[in-house]
Scaffold this active site. Structure first.
Site, PDB file in Angstrom:
ATOM      1  N   CYS A  44      17.888  78.466 -40.853  1.00 46.24           N
ATOM      2  CA  CYS A  44      16.355  78.103 -41.378  1.00 46.24           C
ATOM      3  C   CYS A  44      16.097  76.660 -41.013  1.00 46.24           C
ATOM      4  CB  CYS A  44      16.090  78.509 -42.696  1.00 46.24           C
ATOM      5  SG  CYS A  44      14.474  77.930 -43.208  1.00 46.24           S
TER       6      CYS A  44
ATOM      7  N   CYS B  93      14.439  74.793 -43.895  1.00 51.84           N
ATOM      8  CA  CYS B  93      15.265  74.633 -45.116  1.00 51.84           C
ATOM      9  C   CYS B  93      15.919  73.417 -45.020  1.00 51.84           C
ATOM     10  CB  CYS B  93      16.113  75.603 -45.306  1.00 51.84           C
ATOM     11  SG  CYS B  93      15.431  77.405 -45.436  1.00 51.84           S
TER      12      CYS B  93
END
Length: 289
Positions: free
Chosen positions: A40, A43
């Site tokens: 991600c 993230c």
């Protein structure tokens, strides 16, 4: 991106330890739960911001990192649909959250909105001052207010001192007259909570009568509640917390969860952090069995 042991305020949450490490600890300190994954991109932007703030806030909140690839059960329980997703857990419950990679300033605003401010570093915490005599402090502050009548901060200090001496009516008048910037001060908010406790005693029996009622019927939770309020307002915080904890142990559902609510309200008022922490842990041991 594992952060296990990188800082005492950031840890990797697991399915096996989630109840102890997140839910139980949230009874003592707020916990941010960050759902992320290695693949991600956003993230990788948000994660370092959260970890930086966790260190900067010195334990005012904990950061629990949940790798959704390794801990799908936790992600499923929280119904995670996209990452990053962050939830704030306090007192064993989710109270707020956000999705996406917020900027650092936005995360700070989120924390501030929930009353989370940086704590003192453990090795720099100021030494405890000797307790002041409440009556002497009221007298000193009355003189200070008379000398500087336009200094609103002194009026707030006087209101707080009056609450310590059992003069809620005068304290409330002073609080009502505060300007908006001081009315939302954390000390003023706590004082309002203390006034709420004092209001419960308007028509309450005296402590001796409540003690006699409890001696005759230890299961009289209404008497225990009022006695606990008497103790909190009368500067015996441990005595008050003990009554509320006994209520929780006997019947946690009494009057739609009054024992738990009374404890949480008292935690906002009691100034002794060590005492509050001790009773939070005891409350947690009863709620999580």
């Amino acid at each position: 991106m594992s952060v296990q042991n990188s800082t005492p305020h950031v840890f990797d949450a697991t399915t096996a330890g989630f109840e102890e490490d997140v839910l139980r600890r949230s009874l003592e300190v707020p916990v941010l739960v960050d759902f992320w994954a290695e693949w991600c991109g956003p993230c990788k932007t948000l994660g370092p911001i959260l970890e930086k703030l966790a260190g900067e806030f010195h334990g005012a909140f904990l950061l629990a990192k949940v790798d959704t690839e390794k801990e799908p059960q936790i992600a499923g329980a929280f119904q995670i649909r996209s990452i990053p997703t962050v939830f704030l857990v306090k007192d064993g419950q989710i109270v707020d959250g956000f999705q996406g990679a917020l900027a650092e300033g936005q995360v700070r605003q989120f924390l501030q909105h929930h009353g989370i401010a940086p704590a003192e570093p453990a090795d720099e915490a100021p030494a405890k001052a000797a307790p002041l005599d409440p009556q002497a402090e009221v007298a000193r502050l009355r003189e200070a207010v008379a000398a500087e009548p336009d200094k609103d901060e002194l009026r707030l200090d006087l209101a707080l001192a009056l609450l310590q001496t059992g003069a809620p009516a005068e304290a409330e008048r002073l609080l009502d007259a505060l300007p908006a910037n001081l009315a939302t001060d954390d000390r003023a908010v706590k004082a309002r909570a203390r006034l709420g406790f004092a209001a419960l005693l308007a028509d309450a029996p005296p402590p001796a009568a409540l003690e006699a009622a409890i001696a005759a019927d230890p299961g009289d939770l209404r008497a225990r509640h009022l006695l606990g309020v008497h103790r909190i307002v009368g500067n015996d915080p441990e005595g008050g917390l003990e009554q509320f904890l006994e209520m929780l142990q006997r019947d946690r559902s009494f009057e739609d969860g009054l024992p738990r609510r009374a404890l949480i309200d008292a935690f906002r008022i009691v100034e002794d952090a060590e005492l509050v922490g001790r009773y939070r842990r005891r409350m947690a041991s009863l709620l999580l069995v």
